[in-house]
Design a protein around this motif. Structure first.
Motif, PDB file in Angstrom:
ATOM      1  N   LYS A   1      88.789  34.116  25.019  1.00 46.55           N
ATOM      2  CA  LYS A   1      90.104  35.015  24.408  1.00 46.55           C
ATOM      3  C   LYS A   1      90.269  34.106  23.128  1.00 46.55           C
ATOM      4  CE  LYS A   1      91.818  37.667  28.314  1.00 46.55           C
ATOM      5  NZ  LYS A   1      92.922  37.804  29.093  1.00 46.55           N
ATOM      6  N   LEU A   2      90.795  34.838  22.219  1.00 40.33           N
ATOM      7  CA  LEU A   2      90.941  34.310  21.029  1.00 40.33           C
ATOM      8  C   LEU A   2      92.445  33.569  21.273  1.00 40.33           C
ATOM      9  CD1 LEU A   2      88.550  35.400  19.522  1.00 40.33           C
ATOM     10  CD2 LEU A   2      89.864  35.413  17.426  1.00 40.33           C
ATOM     11  N   PRO A   3      92.692  32.601  20.463  1.00 39.13           N
ATOM     12  CA  PRO A   3      94.136  31.931  20.753  1.00 39.13           C
ATOM     13  C   PRO A   3      95.296  32.995  20.288  1.00 39.13           C
ATOM     14  CG  PRO A   3      92.854  30.286  19.858  1.00 39.13           C
ATOM     15  CD  PRO A   3      92.010  31.706  19.576  1.00 39.13           C
ATOM     16  N   GLN A   4      96.352  33.156  21.193  1.00 33.23           N
ATOM     17  CA  GLN A   4      97.404  33.659  21.089  1.00 33.23           C
ATOM     18  C   GLN A   4      98.796  33.168  21.121  1.00 33.23           C
ATOM     19  OE1 GLN A   4      97.438  36.916  19.773  1.00 33.23           O
ATOM     20  NE2 GLN A   4      95.294  36.974  19.621  1.00 33.23           N
ATOM     21  N   ILE A   5      98.892  32.141  20.216  1.00 28.84           N
ATOM     22  CA  ILE A   5      99.990  31.138  20.303  1.00 28.84           C
ATOM     23  C   ILE A   5     101.309  31.633  19.674  1.00 28.84           C
ATOM     24  CG2 ILE A   5     100.696  28.644  19.808  1.00 28.84           C
ATOM     25  CD1 ILE A   5      97.647  28.043  19.788  1.00 28.84           C
ATOM     26  N   ALA A   6     101.337  32.437  19.006  1.00 30.31           N
ATOM     27  CA  ALA A   6     102.289  32.973  18.100  1.00 30.31           C
ATOM     28  C   ALA A   6     102.146  34.560  18.044  1.00 30.31           C
ATOM     29  CB  ALA A   6     102.651  32.353  16.826  1.00 30.31           C
ATOM     30  N   PRO A   7     102.064  35.107  19.141  1.00 31.90           N
ATOM     31  CA  PRO A   7     101.783  36.674  18.864  1.00 31.90           C
ATOM     32  C   PRO A   7     102.641  37.507  18.308  1.00 31.90           C
ATOM     33  CG  PRO A   7     102.316  36.012  21.115  1.00 31.90           C
ATOM     34  CD  PRO A   7     102.320  34.795  20.549  1.00 31.90           C
ATOM     35  N   HIS A   8     103.609  37.330  18.398  1.00 33.08           N
ATOM     36  CA  HIS A   8     104.794  38.070  17.847  1.00 33.08           C
ATOM     37  C   HIS A   8     105.005  37.769  16.045  1.00 33.08           C
ATOM     38  CE1 HIS A   8     106.135  38.182  21.825  1.00 33.08           C
ATOM     39  NE2 HIS A   8     106.290  39.588  21.549  1.00 33.08           N
ATOM     40  N   LEU A   9     104.662  36.639  15.663  1.00 30.26           N
ATOM     41  CA  LEU A   9     104.385  36.292  14.301  1.00 30.26           C
ATOM     42  C   LEU A   9     103.437  36.812  13.912  1.00 30.26           C
ATOM     43  CD1 LEU A   9     105.540  34.930  12.137  1.00 30.26           C
ATOM     44  CD2 LEU A   9     104.374  32.613  12.677  1.00 30.26           C
ATOM     45  N   LEU A  10     102.121  36.803  14.532  1.00 31.61           N
ATOM     46  CA  LEU A  10     101.016  37.539  14.093  1.00 31.61           C
ATOM     47  C   LEU A  10     101.417  38.985  13.854  1.00 31.61           C
ATOM     48  CD1 LEU A  10      97.833  37.784  13.655  1.00 31.61           C
ATOM     49  CD2 LEU A  10      97.592  38.095  16.006  1.00 31.61           C
ATOM     50  N   GLN A  11     102.132  39.546  14.845  1.00 31.45           N
ATOM     51  CA  GLN A  11     102.458  41.073  14.711  1.00 31.45           C
ATOM     52  C   GLN A  11     103.420  41.250  13.464  1.00 31.45           C
ATOM     53  OE1 GLN A  11     104.024  42.774  18.474  1.00 31.45           O
ATOM     54  NE2 GLN A  11     105.943  43.281  17.086  1.00 31.45           N
ATOM     55  N   LYS A  12     104.117  40.208  12.959  1.00 34.86           N
ATOM     56  CA  LYS A  12     105.075  40.783  11.827  1.00 34.86           C
ATOM     57  C   LYS A  12     103.995  40.310  10.411  1.00 34.86           C
ATOM     58  CE  LYS A  12     109.048  38.593  11.548  1.00 34.86           C
ATOM     59  NZ  LYS A  12     109.967  39.503  11.335  1.00 34.86           N
ATOM     60  N   ILE A  13     103.159  39.370  10.744  1.00 36.81           N
ATOM     61  CA  ILE A  13     102.379  39.132   9.502  1.00 36.81           C
ATOM     62  C   ILE A  13     101.383  40.348   9.171  1.00 36.81           C
ATOM     63  CG2 ILE A  13     100.588  37.410   8.672  1.00 36.81           C
ATOM     64  CD1 ILE A  13     102.317  34.934   9.637  1.00 36.81           C
ATOM     65  N   ASP A  14     100.817  40.853  10.172  1.00 37.09           N
ATOM     66  CA  ASP A  14      99.846  41.805   9.932  1.00 37.09           C
ATOM     67  C   ASP A  14     100.314  43.296   9.459  1.00 37.09           C
ATOM     68  OD1 ASP A  14      97.272  43.153  11.079  1.00 37.09           O
ATOM     69  OD2 ASP A  14      98.560  44.524  11.859  1.00 37.09           O
ATOM     70  N   LYS A  15     101.828  43.419   9.181  1.00 33.67           N
ATOM     71  CA  LYS A  15     102.248  44.401   8.628  1.00 33.67           C
ATOM     72  C   LYS A  15     102.282  44.285   7.230  1.00 33.67           C
ATOM     73  CE  LYS A  15     105.682  45.353  12.542  1.00 33.67           C
ATOM     74  NZ  LYS A  15     106.922  45.592  12.962  1.00 33.67           N
ATOM     75  N   LYS A  16     102.309  43.122   6.782  1.00 30.77           N
ATOM     76  CA  LYS A  16     102.366  42.654   5.343  1.00 30.77           C
ATOM     77  C   LYS A  16     101.191  42.177   4.806  1.00 30.77           C
ATOM     78  CE  LYS A  16     105.226  40.290   1.821  1.00 30.77           C
ATOM     79  NZ  LYS A  16     106.441  39.489   1.967  1.00 30.77           N
ATOM     80  N   TYR A  17     100.399  41.467   5.665  1.00 32.67           N
ATOM     81  CA  TYR A  17      99.132  40.752   5.320  1.00 32.67           C
ATOM     82  C   TYR A  17      98.031  41.500   6.138  1.00 32.67           C
ATOM     83  CZ  TYR A  17     102.336  37.803   2.982  1.00 32.67           C
ATOM     84  OH  TYR A  17     103.467  37.033   2.233  1.00 32.67           O
ATOM     85  N   GLN A  18      97.846  42.641   6.423  1.00 27.16           N
ATOM     86  CA  GLN A  18      96.649  43.081   7.285  1.00 27.16           C
ATOM     87  C   GLN A  18      95.375  42.758   6.753  1.00 27.16           C
ATOM     88  OE1 GLN A  18      95.706  47.449   7.543  1.00 27.16           O
ATOM     89  NE2 GLN A  18      96.377  47.196   9.852  1.00 27.16           N
ATOM     90  N   GLY A  19      94.534  42.159   7.602  1.00 32.09           N
ATOM     91  CA  GLY A  19      93.166  41.950   7.301  1.00 32.09           C
ATOM     92  C   GLY A  19      92.888  40.572   6.571  1.00 32.09           C
ATOM     93  N   LYS A  20      93.966  39.592   6.451  1.00 31.12           N
ATOM     94  CA  LYS A  20      93.886  38.420   5.863  1.00 31.12           C
ATOM     95  C   LYS A  20      94.336  37.383   6.499  1.00 31.12           C
ATOM     96  CE  LYS A  20      95.441  40.570   1.390  1.00 31.12           C
ATOM     97  NZ  LYS A  20      96.472  40.455   0.243  1.00 31.12           N
ATOM     98  N   LEU A  21      93.542  36.025   5.971  1.00 27.66           N
ATOM     99  CA  LEU A  21      93.917  34.940   6.814  1.00 27.66           C
ATOM    100  C   LEU A  21      94.900  34.466   6.028  1.00 27.66           C
ATOM    101  CD1 LEU A  21      91.364  32.302   7.563  1.00 27.66           C
ATOM    102  CD2 LEU A  21      93.559  31.360   6.688  1.00 27.66           C
ATOM    103  N   VAL A  22      96.212  34.105   7.085  1.00 25.02           N
ATOM    104  CA  VAL A  22      97.400  33.431   6.575  1.00 25.02           C
ATOM    105  C   VAL A  22      97.769  32.259   6.959  1.00 25.02           C
ATOM    106  CG1 VAL A  22      99.817  33.985   6.425  1.00 25.02           C
ATOM    107  CG2 VAL A  22      98.290  35.753   6.163  1.00 25.02           C
ATOM    108  N   LYS A  23      97.842  31.439   6.272  1.00 27.71           N
ATOM    109  CA  LYS A  23      98.394  29.829   6.698  1.00 27.71           C
ATOM    110  C   LYS A  23      99.696  29.718   6.550  1.00 27.71           C
ATOM    111  CE  LYS A  23      97.433  24.809   6.268  1.00 27.71           C
ATOM    112  NZ  LYS A  23      96.563  23.930   5.319  1.00 27.71           N
TER     113      LYS A  23
END
Length: 784
Positions: free
Chosen positions: A248-270
C-alpha cells in the motif's frame, strides 16, 4: 546555396512536395505526447513520500519524472536497447532480425523496437501492431530524437511504461512492489522492474515467479558481464527474493493530500511537513483515539505551525476512525463552536486599549444581562478575581463582564482583523455569548492567530521595537513558501507587543492537565502559553498552545456535532497538546518587549494603579497605554476607634483617639462571594451606634436577578412551591424587613432568606429595608 536555388527553380513540384513532407515531418509529433491523468503526490519537506491519490482513470501513474534513476537507466538500456545511445531512433539491424524471425514463424514474434520507438508506441495507445504502424513508429521515433535528448527520452519511457496491473511508471512501480522510491532500490529490485514492461503480467503475486526470476537473473548476469556491477554485487543480487504482493502506498497525511488534490490534482507537491513529527503526531492521535472512543468521542484534529516561517509542520485532519464516524472529513478547516478559545484575544484587546491592567479585579458574581445569564463552568463565584487569573482559569462570568465593559463592536473589530473567516455575521447576531462560544471558527484560523501573535512579539525584538504591517499572514503547507510580512513600521498592526506578552504571561499559568501539574519544577519542562475551550453541550474541546517557535492546535469531538459528557478541553484536548509539544524542540521564552512596557506602582489587592489609599503595593511592568487606567476604586480612608472594632466620627468619638486606616472594601454582593474564597479579607467594621449620620454599606440580592421570569412548579399533591429569595447584607446581624408589593411579609436576621408565594401571576415588586434605612428592590414576573 546557388545549387539549391537552381534545383528548386528547375524542380518546383518536387520542391513543393519535399516542403510539404518536411512540414508534415516537423508537425507529425504531438506537442504533448502523454495526456493521461496522473496521481496526486505529496512529499515531506525532505522529499519523503507522504501520500498519493490514484489517478482519475484508476491507474497508479505518478507525474513525469524530472530525471531517470541511474540504476534503472543502466538496466533498461541493457535489457531493451543496448545500442540506444548509438542509433537515431531505430536500429536497422534489430528490425531486420525481427522481420526475418517473424517471417519464418509466420506471426509477429519479435518487435525489434528501440526504446525511442517504444515511447512512441506507448503514446499511441490502442494502435494495432502492424508493419504499417511500425513504419509510422520509426518516422515518429526519429522526430522524437530531434526534439529530446537521450536522457529525456528514457525519462519519458520510465514515466509511462506499464508495470503490471494498474501500475504505470517506474516510481509508482517502485512504491507498489518494494515500498520505497526508485532511487533507493537495489540492483536486483531495479532489474526486476526493468524486465516488467516487456512482460507486465509476470508480476501478479504468486504467478509466473520462475519466469520472472529467470528474466531478472539474465539481466543481472548481463550487467555483470558488461562490468556495470561487480561479482560481489551480482552474487548478492541473484539471492534476493521477488516481491510477493503489492505494498500500500504511504498515507501519512491523508487529509492534507485530500486538500492538496483539490488545487493541485495530478501533480507532485513538496510540502512543508516534517515527516518525523507527522508520524509521531499520528501515533499520539491514534493512542488518544483508542481511549476517547470508549466514551463515543471519535474525531481529533492536530495542526502544528512554525512561528518563524508560518509553515505547516504537521497536519492531522482526523483520527483513524471509521466511515460511520466521518473518517474522511478534514476537521481542521471546518467551523466549530469556539467555547472559551477566544478569551485571550479579548484580554489582549483590553490591555492594548488601556481598559485594564494584568491583575485588575473583575467582578465575578451571579449575573444577568437582559435575558442572558452566563455561569462559570464550576457554577461557583469568586466575587472578584484578577483579570489574568480569570483568563488562566477561563472563568465565564468575568469574561462576559469584560466584553460588556470593552464593547461588543470593538471586540468584533479585533476578531475581523484576525481574519477568523467563520465569524460571518454581525456583532449583534452573536451578542455577549460571542466570548463563550456563541460564534464558530476553525482550528486553522485559531492556530494561525496564535502564530501571528507569537510572531508579533518575536519580530518586535528582532526589528528593534518595530512591527511588520502584514503580520497576520496566512500560513502555508508548501515547502517553497516564503511568508511576506510586509513593510516595517513603528505602528502596531493590531495589538502592541507589550499587551501580547502580558497575555502570554497569563496563559503560561493555566493549570496543566494530569501528569503535567508540577512542570515548573523540572528543567526539561517547556514554557508554554496555552488555552483550552469547551463548547456548550460538550460538543467541542479545544487546546491551543504556543512557544516562541511553535504553535500546536488540537480539536477533539464528534464531526457530526454530538456532545458527550467529559468532552472538555482540559481533559481531552490538552493531553494531546502536551504530548505533541514533547516531540518538539525546547524553545526559550518570549523576550520581554521593554519598549512597549512601563514600570508602574499597582495596588496589590485590586490590581489597579495604586491610589494614595493603597498601602500594599507592587511595582510591575504593564503596557504603556495602561497608565491611563483609573486608580484603585476599592481602597478608602476610614476612621476607627482605638480597638478598631467600630467606625467612628467626630459626633461620637474624640479626634485624638481615632485611628485612621486604609481599608480594602468591596461592594456587598462582591464581598459576599469574595470572602468565601479569601479568608483573610476583613469586612469593614460597623459604625458605633452613638455616631450621628453614619451610613451603612449597601445590601444586595443574591437571588433572584433583576427582571427574572420565575416558574413555580407544583408538588405531587398539586400544591404550588414557594420561591426562595436570598439577600446579602454587609452586617448579617442587622434586621431586614421584607415587602411584597408594599405589603409587609416578614423579617430576617443573620440569614437573609425569605420564602415567598405571590397569589397571582405577573409582575411583582420585592422591597427590603434594613434597620438603618437602607433599601433594595427587585422586579420579578411569576408564572405557574
Amino acid at each position: 546555396m546557388f545549387r539549391i536555388k537552381n534545383y528548386i527553380k528547375n524542380n518546383k513540384k518536387k520542391s513543393v512536395l519535399l516542403l510539404i513532407l518536411l512540414v508534415w515531418y516537423y508537425f507529425s509529433l504531438p506537442k504533448q505526447l502523454f495526456n493521461e491523468p496522473t496521481s496526486t503526490i505529496i512529499e515531506s519537506a525532505n522529499g519523503k513520500l507522504l501520500g498519493a491519490k490514484i489517478a482519475t482513470d484508476g491507474q497508479w501513474r505518478f507525474p513525469k519524472l524530472e530525471s531517470i534513476p541511474n540504476k534503472f537507466e543502466k538496466c533498461i538500456v541493457q535489457f531493451e536497447d543496448a545500442y540506444f545511445y548509438k542509433h537515431f531512433g531505430f536500429n536497422p539491424v534489430s528490425i531486420a532480425k525481427a522481420f526475418l524471425q517473424n517471417l519464418k514463424s509466420k506471426r509477429i514474434k519479435r518487435g525489434g523496437s528501440t526504446l525511442t520507438q517504444q515511447v512512441i508506441r506507448l503514446s499511441r495507445k490502442g494502435k494495432r501492431r502492424t508493419y504499417f504502424e511500425k513504419i509510422k513508429e520509426i518516422i515518429l521515433a526519429t522526430r522524437l530524437e530531434f526534439r529530446y535528448s537521450k536522457k529525456a527520452i528514457l525519462t519519458l519511457y520510465a514515466s509511462n511504461a506499464p508495470f503490471g496491473g494498474n501500475v504505470v511508471g517506474i516510481e509508482a512501480a517502485s512504491w507498489r512492489y518494494f515500498g520505497r522510491k526508485a532511487n533507493d532500490l537495489s540492483w536486483s529490485e531495479t532489474a526486476t522492474l526493468a524486465v516488467l514492461p516487456n512482460a507486465p503480467s509476470l508480476i501478479y503475486p504468486g504467478k509466473n515467479q520462475i519466469r520472472l526470476l529467470k528474466k531478472r537473473n539474465r539481466l543481472l548476469k548481463k550487467l555483470f558481464e558488461n562490468k556495470i556491477i561487480n561479482r560481489f554485487t551480482y552474487d548478492l543480487a541473484v539471492l534476493e527474493t521477488l516481491p510477493q504482493k503489492p505494498y500500500k502506498l504511504p498515507q501519512i497525511a491523508p487529509h492534507l493530500l485530500q486538500k492538496i488534490d483539490k488545487k493541485y490534482q495530478g501533480k507532485l507537491v513538496k510540502t512543508s511537513i516534517d515527516i518525523h513529527l507527522q508520524q509521531r503526531a499520528n501515533a499520539i492521535v491514534k493512542k488518544h483515539y483508542k481511549e476517547l472512543k470508549q466514551n463515543q468521542i471519535y474525531n481529533i484534529a492536530v495542526l502544528v505551525l512554525d512561528v518563524k516561517t508560518r509553515k505547516v509542520l504537521t497536519y492531522v485532519g482526523n483520527s483513524p476512525t471509521d466511515k460511520a464516524h466521518q473518517k474522511s472529513v478534514d476537521v481542521i478547516d471546518k467551523p466549530r463552536s469556539t467555547g472559551s478559545i477566544l478569551k485571550p484575544f479579548l484580554y489582549a484587546a483590553m490591555l492594548d486599549a488601556g481598559e485594564i491592567l494584568p491583575n485588575t479585579l473583575i467582578v465575578d458574581v451571579p449575573t444577568q444581562i437582559a435575558s442572558y445569564n452566563p455561569v462559570n463552568f464550576n457554577q461557583e463565584y469568586d466575587g472578584a478575581v484578577p483579570a489574568s487569573s480569570a483568563l488562566a482559569r477561563s472563568l465565564n462570568v468575568p469574561a462576559v463582564r469584560m466584553l460588556q465593559q470593552f464593547g461588543l463592536d470593538r471586540f468584533y473589530h479585533y476578531l475581523k482583523k484576525l481574519q477568523l473567516k467563520d465569524i460571518k455575521y454581525s456583532a449583534n447576531h452573536y451578542g455577549l455569548s460571542l466570548i463563550l462560544g456563541g460564534a464558530e471558527s476553525n482550528l486553522w484560523d485559531v492556530s494561525k492567530s496564535f502564530a501571528s501573535i507569537s510572531s508579533t512579539i518575536n519580530h518586535y525584538d528582532d526589528l528593534q521595537a518595530k512591527y511588520y504591517k502584514n503580520e497576520f499572514v496566512e500560513p502555508s503547507y508548501l515547502a517553497d513558501y516564503k511568508a511576506n510580512f510586509g513593510k516595517i513600521d513603528t505602528e502596531k498592526t493590531l495589538y502592541d507587543a507589550g499587551s501580547l506578552y502580558l497575555t502570554y504571561k497569563a496563559l503560561k499559568e493555566v493549570n496543566r492537565p494530569e501528569g503535567e501539574e508540577n512542570w515548573e519544577f523540572f528543567d526539561s519542562s517547556k514554557e508554554i502559553a496555552w488555552k483550552t475551550g469547551t463548547s456548550f453541550g460538550f460538543r467541542d474541546a479545544w487546546a491551543v498552545g504556543t512557544t516562541k517557535d511553535f504553535v500546536v492546535g488540537v480539536w477533539v469531538g464528534n464531526a457530526d456535532g454530538e456532545g458527550r459528557p467529559g468532552l472538555v478541553g482540559v481533559q481531552t484536548a490538552a493531553p494531546i497538546l502536551f504530548d505533541i509539544f514533547d516531540e518538539l524542540p525546547k524553545s526559550k521564552w518570549f523576550t520581554k518587549p521593554f519598549d512597549e512596557l512601563v514600570q508602574v506602582s499597582v495596588c496589590k489587592k485590586s490590581g489597579y494603579r495604586a491610589s494614595d489609599y493603597c498601602v500594599e503595593k507592587d511595582s510591575i511592568y504593564v503596557q504603556s497605554v495602561g497608565l491611563k487606567t483609573k486608580p484603585c476604586p476599592y481602597h478608602f480612608w476610614v476612621h476607627l476607634d482605638a480597638s478598631e472594632t467600630y467606625q467612628v466620627n467626630a459626633s461620637c468619638y474624640p479626634l485624638n483617639k481615632m485611628k485612621h486606616k486604609s481599608w480594602f472594601v468591596l461592594p456587598a454582593l462582591m464581598e459576599y462571594y469574595y470572602k468565601q474564597k479569601n479568608p483573610l479579607y476583613r469586612t469593614l467594621p460597623n459604625f458605633k451606634a452613638s455616631c450621628m449620620g453614619a451610613s451603612q454599606k449597601a445590601m444586595d440580592f443574591i437571588y433572584p436577578k433583576a427582571f427574572t421570569n420565575i416558574f413555580l412548579p407544583k408538588d405531587f399533591d398539586g400544591k404550588t412551591n414557594d420561591v426562595i429569595f436570598k439577600l446579602v447584607h454587609s452586617t448579617p446581624e442587622a434586621k431586614v424587613f421584607w415587602y411584597l408589593n408594599k405589603t409587609f411579609i416578614g423579617t430576617t436576621q443573620n440569614i437573609h432568606e425569605m420564602a415567598i408565594h405571590p397569589k397571582t401571576n405577573g409582575k411583582h415588586i420585592i422591597t427590603v429595608v434594613d434597620e438603618f434605612g437602607n433599601e433594595a428592590k427587585r422586579i420579578i414576573e411569576i408564572t405557574e
